[in-house]
Design a protein around this motif. Sequence first.
Motif, PDB file in Angstrom:
ATOM      1  N   ASP A   1       0.775  -1.196   0.020  1.00  0.00           N
ATOM      2  CA  ASP A   1      -0.047   0.199   0.072  1.00  0.00           C
ATOM      3  C   ASP A   1       0.878   1.202  -0.056  1.00  0.00           C
ATOM      4  OD1 ASP A   1       0.678  -1.317   2.454  1.00  0.00           O
ATOM      5  OD2 ASP A   1      -0.671   0.182   3.496  1.00  0.00           O
TER       6      ASP A   1
ATOM      7  N   ARG B   1       1.121   4.321  -2.948  1.00  0.00           N
ATOM      8  CA  ARG B   1       0.794   5.453  -2.516  1.00  0.00           C
ATOM      9  C   ARG B   1       2.065   6.498  -3.019  1.00  0.00           C
ATOM     10  NH1 ARG B   1       2.661   9.466  -0.304  1.00  0.00           N
ATOM     11  NH2 ARG B   1       4.430   8.433   0.628  1.00  0.00           N
TER      12      ARG B   1
ATOM     13  N   PHE C   1     -15.040   7.992  -7.365  1.00  0.00           N
ATOM     14  CA  PHE C   1     -15.665   7.198  -6.387  1.00  0.00           C
ATOM     15  C   PHE C   1     -17.094   7.601  -6.306  1.00  0.00           C
ATOM     16  CE2 PHE C   1     -11.258   6.297  -4.685  1.00  0.00           C
ATOM     17  CZ  PHE C   1     -11.367   5.164  -5.022  1.00  0.00           C
TER      18      PHE C   1
ATOM     19  N   MET D   1     -18.854   9.663  -4.424  1.00  0.00           N
ATOM     20  CA  MET D   1     -18.692  10.498  -3.253  1.00  0.00           C
ATOM     21  C   MET D   1     -18.715  11.824  -3.843  1.00  0.00           C
ATOM     22  SD  MET D   1     -15.516   8.731  -1.403  1.00  0.00           S
ATOM     23  CE  MET D   1     -15.389   6.835  -1.083  1.00  0.00           C
TER      24      MET D   1
ATOM     25  N   PHE E   1      -9.774  11.336  -0.601  1.00  0.00           N
ATOM     26  CA  PHE E   1      -9.906  10.010  -0.236  1.00  0.00           C
ATOM     27  C   PHE E   1      -8.466   9.310   0.187  1.00  0.00           C
ATOM     28  CE2 PHE E   1      -9.593   5.330  -1.095  1.00  0.00           C
ATOM     29  CZ  PHE E   1     -11.083   5.001  -0.683  1.00  0.00           C
TER      30      PHE E   1
ATOM     31  N   ARG F   1      -7.381  10.843   3.707  1.00  0.00           N
ATOM     32  CA  ARG F   1      -8.150  10.378   4.653  1.00  0.00           C
ATOM     33  C   ARG F   1      -7.517   8.766   5.000  1.00  0.00           C
ATOM     34  NH1 ARG F   1     -11.943  13.344   6.069  1.00  0.00           N
ATOM     35  NH2 ARG F   1     -13.354  14.255   4.553  1.00  0.00           N
ATOM     36  N   LEU F   2      -7.097   8.133   4.084  1.00  0.00           N
ATOM     37  CA  LEU F   2      -6.410   6.747   4.391  1.00  0.00           C
ATOM     38  C   LEU F   2      -5.211   6.901   5.443  1.00  0.00           C
ATOM     39  CD1 LEU F   2      -6.452   5.147   0.959  1.00  0.00           C
ATOM     40  CD2 LEU F   2      -7.796   4.481   3.129  1.00  0.00           C
TER      41      LEU F   2
ATOM     42  N   ARG G   1      -7.051  13.478  -7.527  1.00  0.00           N
ATOM     43  CA  ARG G   1      -6.873  12.451  -6.558  1.00  0.00           C
ATOM     44  C   ARG G   1      -5.718  11.644  -6.435  1.00  0.00           C
ATOM     45  NH1 ARG G   1     -11.576   7.800  -7.510  1.00  0.00           N
ATOM     46  NH2 ARG G   1      -9.915   6.819  -8.668  1.00  0.00           N
ATOM     47  N   SER G   2      -5.147  11.329  -7.624  1.00  0.00           N
ATOM     48  CA  SER G   2      -3.673  10.749  -7.373  1.00  0.00           C
ATOM     49  C   SER G   2      -2.941  11.742  -6.947  1.00  0.00           C
ATOM     50  CB  SER G   2      -3.300  10.137  -8.675  1.00  0.00           C
ATOM     51  OG  SER G   2      -4.193   9.192  -9.026  1.00  0.00           O
TER      52      SER G   2
ATOM     53  N   VAL H   1      -1.991  12.618  -2.801  1.00  0.00           N
ATOM     54  CA  VAL H   1      -1.244  11.978  -1.915  1.00  0.00           C
ATOM     55  C   VAL H   1       0.531  11.897  -2.185  1.00  0.00           C
ATOM     56  CG1 VAL H   1      -2.951  10.204  -1.351  1.00  0.00           C
ATOM     57  CG2 VAL H   1      -1.467   9.797  -3.246  1.00  0.00           C
TER      58      VAL H   1
ATOM     59  N   GLN I   1     -13.000   0.528  -9.955  1.00  0.00           N
ATOM     60  CA  GLN I   1     -13.346   1.164  -8.504  1.00  0.00           C
ATOM     61  C   GLN I   1     -12.474   0.692  -7.691  1.00  0.00           C
ATOM     62  OE1 GLN I   1     -15.419   3.656  -7.690  1.00  0.00           O
ATOM     63  NE2 GLN I   1     -16.302   3.916  -9.622  1.00  0.00           N
TER      64      GLN I   1
ATOM     65  N   LEU J   1      -7.243   0.982  -4.743  1.00  0.00           N
ATOM     66  CA  LEU J   1      -5.603   0.226  -4.468  1.00  0.00           C
ATOM     67  C   LEU J   1      -4.550   1.171  -4.872  1.00  0.00           C
ATOM     68  CD1 LEU J   1      -6.686  -3.323  -5.277  1.00  0.00           C
ATOM     69  CD2 LEU J   1      -6.439  -2.613  -3.038  1.00  0.00           C
ATOM     70  N   ALA J   2      -4.806   1.803  -6.190  1.00  0.00           N
ATOM     71  CA  ALA J   2      -3.904   2.676  -6.467  1.00  0.00           C
ATOM     72  C   ALA J   2      -3.433   3.787  -5.497  1.00  0.00           C
ATOM     73  CB  ALA J   2      -4.122   3.097  -7.901  1.00  0.00           C
ATOM     74  N   LEU J   3      -4.263   4.097  -4.763  1.00  0.00           N
ATOM     75  CA  LEU J   3      -4.249   5.309  -3.839  1.00  0.00           C
ATOM     76  C   LEU J   3      -3.527   4.821  -2.776  1.00  0.00           C
ATOM     77  CD1 LEU J   3      -7.567   7.095  -4.598  1.00  0.00           C
ATOM     78  CD2 LEU J   3      -5.422   8.046  -4.990  1.00  0.00           C
ATOM     79  N   GLY J   4      -3.102   3.569  -2.595  1.00  0.00           N
ATOM     80  CA  GLY J   4      -2.656   3.021  -1.130  1.00  0.00           C
ATOM     81  C   GLY J   4      -3.457   2.327  -0.272  1.00  0.00           C
ATOM     82  N   ALA J   5      -4.650   2.194  -0.806  1.00  0.00           N
ATOM     83  CA  ALA J   5      -5.625   1.647   0.278  1.00  0.00           C
ATOM     84  C   ALA J   5      -5.464   0.268   0.381  1.00  0.00           C
ATOM     85  CB  ALA J   5      -6.998   1.787  -0.190  1.00  0.00           C
TER      86      ALA J   5
ATOM     87  N   GLU K   1      -9.379  -1.707   3.485  1.00  0.00           N
ATOM     88  CA  GLU K   1      -9.908  -0.257   3.200  1.00  0.00           C
ATOM     89  C   GLU K   1     -10.839  -0.187   1.981  1.00  0.00           C
ATOM     90  OE1 GLU K   1      -6.520   2.053   5.564  1.00  0.00           O
ATOM     91  OE2 GLU K   1      -6.094   1.554   3.545  1.00  0.00           O
TER      92      GLU K   1
ATOM     93  N   ARG L   1     -14.645   1.182   2.329  1.00  0.00           N
ATOM     94  CA  ARG L   1     -14.895   2.500   1.794  1.00  0.00           C
ATOM     95  C   ARG L   1     -15.528   2.791   0.508  1.00  0.00           C
ATOM     96  NH1 ARG L   1     -10.751   6.422   4.959  1.00  0.00           N
ATOM     97  NH2 ARG L   1     -10.327   5.102   6.725  1.00  0.00           N
ATOM     98  N   VAL L   2     -15.172   1.852  -0.383  1.00  0.00           N
ATOM     99  CA  VAL L   2     -15.475   1.655  -1.889  1.00  0.00           C
ATOM    100  C   VAL L   2     -16.677   0.793  -1.927  1.00  0.00           C
ATOM    101  CG1 VAL L   2     -14.907   1.973  -4.137  1.00  0.00           C
ATOM    102  CG2 VAL L   2     -13.448   2.993  -2.368  1.00  0.00           C
TER     103      VAL L   2
ATOM    104  N   ARG M   1     -26.883   7.764  -3.732  1.00  0.00           N
ATOM    105  CA  ARG M   1     -25.844   8.261  -3.047  1.00  0.00           C
ATOM    106  C   ARG M   1     -24.536   7.438  -3.591  1.00  0.00           C
ATOM    107  NH1 ARG M   1     -25.911   8.743   3.165  1.00  0.00           N
ATOM    108  NH2 ARG M   1     -23.789   8.450   2.656  1.00  0.00           N
TER     109      ARG M   1
END
Lengths: 270, 517
Positions: free
Chosen positions: A100, A104, A116, A118, A126, A129-130, A179-180, A183, B386, B391-395, B399, B403-404, B510
Amino acid sequence: MTLPSRFRPASDSIIDFPAETSCFQIEGLGLAYGGKPALRGISLRVPRHRVTAFIGPSGCGKSTLLRALNRLHDLNEEVSHEGWVLLEGQDIHAPDVAVDELRRRVGMVFQVPNPFPMSIYENVAFGLRLQGGLTRRRMDDIVEWALHAAALWDEVKDRLRASAWSLSGGQQQRLVIARSLAVRPEVLLLDEPASALDPISTLKIEELIRSLKSQLTLILVTHNMQQAARVSDYTAFLQDGELVEYAPTDTLFTNPSLRRTENYITGRMA
Amino acid sequence: MKFGKRRLPRSEGPWAWLAAGSVALSLLMLGGLMLLIGARGLAHFWPASVEQIEMDDGRVVAGHAVRELPLERGQGRERLYFTGNRDLDGQVWHWLPVDAIVARERPRDLVVLERRHHGMFIGRLIAVGDVEATPGQQPQRAGWARLQARLAALEKLRSERERLHREVLRPLIRQLDADPDAADAQRALAEANARVHDLQQAMRGEVALLESADGRRLLQPLDEVLRAWQPNAMPLAQKLAAWADGVWRFLAEGPRDGNSAGGVWPAIFGTVLMVLLMSLLVTPFGVLAAVYLNEVAHQGRWTNLVRIAVRNLAGVPSIVYGVFGLGVFVYGIGGSLDEWFFSDTLPSPTFGTGGLLWASLTLALLTLPVVVVATEEGLARIPAEQREGALALGATRFETLSRVVLPMAVPAMLTGVILAVARAAGEVAPLLLVGVAKLAPQVPVDGEFPFLHLERKFMHLGYHIYDTAFHGSDVQAAMPLVFATALLLVLVILMLNLTAIFLRHYFRARHGVQPRP
């Protein structure tokens, strides 16, 4: 870390960079889906703060190579690999690397915009927050900075709480880039980021890619050769899972050293 | 795309007609069914006019005409009349040959009384008065007005007595159970009992002198009379009010006379509560199972085997689940619970007999496959981009899931719950074994700790239909009640489903899956 000499570039059709200026060092990378090889013996170095493009016909393995760089293949149990991928000199497959944390550092943008479900704000926040531990003010600042960096701020600043899905396709793709960026990755992988977009949106994304290279390293997969020529500094041509030629973009498109490359870029081969 | 404007190629014409015809036929059958249930159920509460019939042999009968059939032998037809007056005639239904009817009229002075015992009275009101003083003849209008006034007063007294029971007597009794020597509580109890006694005295005492159509008289104590109306003299507005009152009483009151009269409130309450409990139980288990199968487990032959097994569980007959619930939940778990925690009340069982909890659990088991399958399909429908985006954001995988993926799968989970509710609310067979009761005057929720009594038996609309239709003494009287209860069951399921659909709509707006351009 020293590598066996056999992984040094074998041919003069592949440009070499000193390890010190390289972001990624890929050495003898092979990858197979359930025993069926998709990549064979790829060795190349990706220079820092440049845009590097991977081109090649469909099924040549360019997307597979890209996804190997942030270990997105880990999800698929059928995928096996050999060889090394080094990020800033560190083997990304080493047992002490947290995947992970790697992802990042190496962000990714996909072919289809995937915000997402949201709000616009929450999408950008997003990844933050992680990680946690940010004050509200700091979060607001980073979100604003990221949207500026992705050239989206002016279009969405009045409706940050609106659903991200209310944006157009091109805006969604820039939102995903924001979004990318939020981080603060060192590398951004772009997997055909404009192939689902209209020409105007494509132009905006290309401008964005050029403007971002002062901040981070970009790797772009595209099947659009004009796009590769327009935005990239270096281009790697892949075919049948092998790296054929890797050169400065100008050289590769005007004076390729191999006949296979020339055939492809002049359209004599599908 | 507007279907109506599209011209079909010649060869597609018959297929389109066939398909459209099938849809039309299905809708017609569904509409017809609802219309039948609705009309017959709701008509029961309408204050229908009363006929006074004179037969050629001199008999005089008063009652509602119900239906007409050809005579089994010979010519002509016979008509069924509901005549009430079980205490006078011993029966309330009369088949009368139409040809033998000499006169047929609707006198405005005929009254219909709904009574606590002996069912309906149809006839005339002669007088209202005290028991001691023999009621003399009085003008019809005065008698009727006095009856109405007395019934209203009685209704007030009755609700006052209910209130005393609920708010004063029961808490005091509970207090005395805990501490039998509390002097002030004993005094308060004596006072309250005296007041209840006074109320009951006030309610007694008055009688109505009634006369049937053929002139037989009877004295009817007024506190036994629930409602009274003069259907032939009522204007439409009054009839509507009486109808609404009848529907309301059906919804709000408990059953009387061995379920052949009165309302179905405990059954509505039991059905809704059981279904809600079932949803609460089945949703977490079903969702977790689906998440494990789809997201966590190694995909292979084993997971596919489990999937096939789960899908096949949906086809197991429901009575089998009832047997399972009886054996495992009631006797197994319930019996053990009784031995461990309620041994002082044994041999009378607490949890070791059918009850709300076991019924809900059994139905949760019955509907588990539905929820698992729906959730799994929802999870599988979430685009890979999705997950990869997160995952690509480091989740981490967890997570990404929490979250998704899961928020996006909520509409699918609710689809599963909707299907589960639809299946569970109409299910009766397993309930017979694990806790439904013919008559449970105490609803499982009250002011007594712990407020929700999971071990109690409960009433259920589906079982109530079965019981009213087949175990009553008077089939003719039960029929409209069966229709009314069936209509109510359909409406209750509709309400439960609409709630879930509304929730799903909200979550889909939503978090739903993005429609592809």
